[in-house]
Scaffold this motif. Structure first.
Motif, PDB file in Angstrom:
ATOM      1  N   MET A 186       0.850  -1.176   0.000  1.00 22.65           N
ATOM      2  CA  MET A 186       0.000   0.000   0.000  1.00 22.65           C
ATOM      3  C   MET A 186       0.892   1.235   0.000  1.00 22.65           C
ATOM      4  N   ARG A 187       0.607   2.138  -0.874  1.00 21.86           N
ATOM      5  CA  ARG A 187       1.412   3.351  -0.957  1.00 21.86           C
ATOM      6  C   ARG A 187       0.505   4.565  -0.740  1.00 21.86           C
ATOM      7  N   CYS A 188       0.906   5.386   0.231  1.00 21.64           N
ATOM      8  CA  CYS A 188       0.185   6.636   0.459  1.00 21.64           C
ATOM      9  C   CYS A 188       1.202   7.697   0.837  1.00 21.64           C
ATOM     10  N   PHE A 189       0.739   8.857   1.232  1.00 18.71           N
ATOM     11  CA  PHE A 189       1.628   9.972   1.535  1.00 18.71           C
ATOM     12  C   PHE A 189       2.069  10.010   2.995  1.00 18.71           C
ATOM     13  N   CYS A 190       1.593   9.083   3.788  1.00 15.50           N
ATOM     14  CA  CYS A 190       1.968   9.054   5.196  1.00 15.50           C
ATOM     15  C   CYS A 190       3.422   8.629   5.350  1.00 15.50           C
ATOM     16  N   GLU A 191       4.077   9.206   6.347  1.00 11.98           N
ATOM     17  CA  GLU A 191       5.461   8.823   6.613  1.00 11.98           C
ATOM     18  C   GLU A 191       5.525   7.335   6.946  1.00 11.98           C
ATOM     19  N   ASN A 192       4.653   6.915   7.831  1.00  9.96           N
ATOM     20  CA  ASN A 192       4.468   5.491   8.116  1.00  9.96           C
ATOM     21  C   ASN A 192       3.153   5.097   7.468  1.00  9.96           C
TER      22      ASN A 192
ATOM     23  N   GLY B 131      -0.294   4.139   6.431  1.00 11.70           N
ATOM     24  CA  GLY B 131      -1.487   4.120   7.263  1.00 11.70           C
ATOM     25  C   GLY B 131      -2.141   2.755   7.332  1.00 11.70           C
ATOM     26  N   LEU B 132      -2.682   2.463   8.474  1.00 15.97           N
ATOM     27  CA  LEU B 132      -3.413   1.225   8.670  1.00 15.97           C
ATOM     28  C   LEU B 132      -4.882   1.504   8.918  1.00 15.97           C
ATOM     29  N   ASP B 133      -5.244   2.779   8.964  1.00 17.18           N
ATOM     30  CA  ASP B 133      -6.639   3.180   9.118  1.00 17.18           C
ATOM     31  C   ASP B 133      -7.161   3.542   7.739  1.00 17.18           C
ATOM     32  N   LEU B 134      -8.096   2.749   7.257  1.00 17.15           N
ATOM     33  CA  LEU B 134      -8.609   2.924   5.904  1.00 17.15           C
ATOM     34  C   LEU B 134     -10.097   3.205   5.928  1.00 17.15           C
TER      35      LEU B 134
ATOM     36  N   LEU C 259     -10.981   2.764  -1.781  1.00 20.80           N
ATOM     37  CA  LEU C 259     -10.254   2.703  -0.519  1.00 20.80           C
ATOM     38  C   LEU C 259      -9.353   3.926  -0.388  1.00 20.80           C
ATOM     39  N   TRP C 260      -9.346   4.486   0.820  1.00 19.74           N
ATOM     40  CA  TRP C 260      -8.601   5.719   1.077  1.00 19.74           C
ATOM     41  C   TRP C 260      -7.867   5.591   2.405  1.00 19.74           C
ATOM     42  N   CYS C 261      -6.735   6.253   2.511  1.00 21.57           N
ATOM     43  CA  CYS C 261      -6.026   6.365   3.786  1.00 21.57           C
ATOM     44  C   CYS C 261      -6.754   7.420   4.619  1.00 21.57           C
ATOM     45  N   CYS C 262      -7.093   7.078   5.852  1.00 25.00           N
ATOM     46  CA  CYS C 262      -7.794   8.034   6.719  1.00 25.00           C
ATOM     47  C   CYS C 262      -6.887   9.182   7.162  1.00 25.00           C
TER      48      CYS C 262
ATOM     49  N   GLN D  64      -4.858  -5.949  11.767  1.00 26.59           N
ATOM     50  CA  GLN D  64      -3.777  -5.015  11.446  1.00 26.59           C
ATOM     51  C   GLN D  64      -4.337  -3.702  10.904  1.00 26.59           C
ATOM     52  N   TYR D  65      -5.472  -3.777  10.207  1.00 24.53           N
ATOM     53  CA  TYR D  65      -6.112  -2.607   9.607  1.00 24.53           C
ATOM     54  C   TYR D  65      -7.412  -2.288  10.330  1.00 24.53           C
ATOM     55  N   THR D  66      -7.788  -1.027  10.250  1.00 22.58           N
ATOM     56  CA  THR D  66      -9.101  -0.594  10.705  1.00 22.58           C
ATOM     57  C   THR D  66      -9.822  -0.050   9.491  1.00 22.58           C
ATOM     58  N   ILE D  67     -10.962  -0.638   9.169  1.00 27.30           N
ATOM     59  CA  ILE D  67     -11.729  -0.234   7.999  1.00 27.30           C
ATOM     60  C   ILE D  67     -13.004   0.464   8.472  1.00 27.30           C
TER      61      ILE D  67
END
Length: 100
Positions: free
Chosen positions: A1-7, A9-12, A23-26, A92-95
């Motif tokens: 998964m690639r997003c703009f967060c430094e780490n 994100g696991l909250d989607l 699907l989006w990074c929260c 691991q993820y929160t949806i």
């Protein structure tokens, strides 16, 4: 998964929009590709069909009662899909589901 967060994100969030994947990074709001997640191809097909149905709304000329019914069904399906995604990805993820 690639997003703009430094780490990463696991909250989607699952949210229908007129874009390729719902699907989006929260944290950073980045749109994420469902193919990058380890979910079943059957569930990916369900998600894509749900999104396709939403995109068809732009062609939908209906009375307000019919639109209300469409959104109600769409949101019910979206909530079910979010639960399925959560189940397949695990703790691991929160949806979260964001209704239309």
């Amino acid at each position: 998964m690639r997003c703009f967060c430094e780490n990463e994100g696991l909250d989607l969030k699952l949210e229908a929009d007129f874009c390729p994947d719902p699907l989006w990074c929260c944290k950073c709001g980045c749109n994420l590709e469902i193919d990058e997640f380890s979910i079943s191809s059957h569930l990916k097909s369900e998600i894509r069909q749900w999104l396709y149905n939403y995109e068809q709304l732009s062609n939908y000329e209906a009375r307000s009662e019919e639109l209300f019914k469409f959104y109600k069904e769409h949101n019910s399906q979206g909530l079910q899909l979010a639960e399925k995604i959560q189940s397949e990805l695990g703790e691991q993820y929160t949806i979260c589901y964001y209704p239309s």
